[in-house]
Design a protein around this motif. Sequence first.
Motif, PDB file in Angstrom:
ATOM      1  N   ARG A  91       0.830  -1.211   0.000  1.00 46.15           N
ATOM      2  CA  ARG A  91       0.000   0.000   0.000  1.00 46.15           C
ATOM      3  C   ARG A  91       0.866   1.263   0.000  1.00 46.15           C
ATOM      4  O   ARG A  91       0.364   2.356   0.216  1.00 46.15           O
ATOM      5  N   TRP A  94       0.074   3.974  -4.355  1.00 49.81           N
ATOM      6  CA  TRP A  94      -1.156   3.537  -5.033  1.00 49.81           C
ATOM      7  C   TRP A  94      -1.990   4.747  -5.411  1.00 49.81           C
ATOM      8  O   TRP A  94      -1.796   5.822  -4.845  1.00 49.81           O
ATOM      9  N   LEU A  97      -3.198  -0.484  -5.765  1.00 45.10           N
ATOM     10  CA  LEU A  97      -2.766  -1.431  -4.770  1.00 45.10           C
ATOM     11  C   LEU A  97      -2.412  -2.715  -5.515  1.00 45.10           C
ATOM     12  O   LEU A  97      -3.143  -3.131  -6.405  1.00 45.10           O
TER      13      LEU A  97
ATOM     14  N   SER B  33     -13.976   2.935   4.399  1.00 44.64           N
ATOM     15  CA  SER B  33     -13.758   2.852   2.962  1.00 44.64           C
ATOM     16  C   SER B  33     -13.881   1.386   2.546  1.00 44.64           C
ATOM     17  O   SER B  33     -13.741   0.475   3.371  1.00 44.64           O
ATOM     18  N   HIS B  35     -13.429  -1.640  -0.923  1.00 46.32           N
ATOM     19  CA  HIS B  35     -12.753  -2.007  -2.167  1.00 46.32           C
ATOM     20  C   HIS B  35     -13.495  -3.126  -2.871  1.00 46.32           C
ATOM     21  O   HIS B  35     -14.232  -3.900  -2.247  1.00 46.32           O
ATOM     22  N   TRP B  47      -6.540  -5.956  -7.422  1.00 46.86           N
ATOM     23  CA  TRP B  47      -7.356  -4.855  -6.901  1.00 46.86           C
ATOM     24  C   TRP B  47      -8.054  -4.157  -8.068  1.00 46.86           C
ATOM     25  O   TRP B  47      -7.449  -3.924  -9.121  1.00 46.86           O
ATOM     26  N   PHE B  50     -11.659   1.372  -5.360  1.00 46.82           N
ATOM     27  CA  PHE B  50     -11.732   1.877  -3.979  1.00 46.82           C
ATOM     28  C   PHE B  50     -12.752   2.996  -3.917  1.00 46.82           C
ATOM     29  O   PHE B  50     -12.882   3.793  -4.857  1.00 46.82           O
ATOM     30  N   SER B  52     -14.076   5.878  -0.819  1.00 48.30           N
ATOM     31  CA  SER B  52     -13.931   6.354   0.553  1.00 48.30           C
ATOM     32  C   SER B  52     -15.259   6.219   1.298  1.00 48.30           C
ATOM     33  O   SER B  52     -16.309   5.949   0.702  1.00 48.30           O
ATOM     34  N   ASP B  99     -11.831  -1.818   4.004  1.00 49.46           N
ATOM     35  CA  ASP B  99     -10.509  -1.191   4.049  1.00 49.46           C
ATOM     36  C   ASP B  99     -10.008  -1.043   5.487  1.00 49.46           C
ATOM     37  O   ASP B  99     -10.767  -0.680   6.389  1.00 49.46           O
ATOM     38  N   LYS B 101      -6.584   0.852   6.475  1.00 50.68           N
ATOM     39  CA  LYS B 101      -5.339   1.537   6.079  1.00 50.68           C
ATOM     40  C   LYS B 101      -4.846   1.034   4.729  1.00 50.68           C
ATOM     41  O   LYS B 101      -3.659   0.855   4.523  1.00 50.68           O
ATOM     42  N   TYR B 102      -5.785   0.839   3.794  1.00 49.67           N
ATOM     43  CA  TYR B 102      -5.478   0.418   2.422  1.00 49.67           C
ATOM     44  C   TYR B 102      -4.966  -1.013   2.355  1.00 49.67           C
ATOM     45  O   TYR B 102      -4.305  -1.418   1.397  1.00 49.67           O
ATOM     46  N   TYR B 103      -5.269  -1.782   3.396  1.00 46.85           N
ATOM     47  CA  TYR B 103      -5.235  -3.231   3.334  1.00 46.85           C
ATOM     48  C   TYR B 103      -6.691  -3.699   3.349  1.00 46.85           C
ATOM     49  O   TYR B 103      -7.605  -2.890   3.467  1.00 46.85           O
TER      50      TYR B 103
END
Lengths: 108, 117
Positions: A91, A94, A97, B33, B35, B47, B50, B52, B99, B101-103
Amino acid sequence: EIVLTQSPATLSLSPGERATLSCRASQSVRNYLAWYQQRPGQAPRLLIYDAYNRAPGIPARFSGSGSGADFTLTINSLEPEDFAVYYCQQRATWPPLTFGGGTKVEIK
Amino acid sequence: QVQLVESGGDVVQPGGSLRLSCSVSGFTFSSFSMHWVRQAPGRGLEWVAFISSDGTYKYFADSVKGRLSISRDNSNDTLYLHMDTLRPQDTAVYFCARDRKYYFDSWGLGTLVTVSS
């Protein structure tokens, strides 16, 4: 786009052995790397985030290490349910990702 | 507990359209958020998109930009993926994921989209 390369593609081990999986990034991702487990027919599951933090409920036999561009997932003493495919994901930069191509841990 | 349930997958002809839904429960949807991630048959994870928590920010993979869009209905705890001009290479299981922290810390079981004539 950051490319993640996982090795080996397949790891053949016996229950009780240690598994060591590698993930290499095409440029530094600092410590912004996660590991996921995917069993056949199931959704992926977050194991490790920010390189070494275990996600809630993940057993202590799973550990992550590394920083920059080289990372390792170690599974100590493989249990039968650990035979699965493992993916790394970054991350740091990006979109996008990105995921690695996966390592399959199979029973020897 | 946290649950995400995708629906809407189908067989569609090339050039066709589809809308996927992801219904969630067990957490405050409007605070997170979300994905979409896809997996072609026998392949790895990719991926896709995404959005928010309030829908302000949206990002897409280059492979789907201009053809797929993402939206959400916070009043009904539902995430959507709108798919247009579908191609055979869009054939995949589509997962919605929460989501962190974008994982991706929670996933649904996925819904299969097959693009074929």
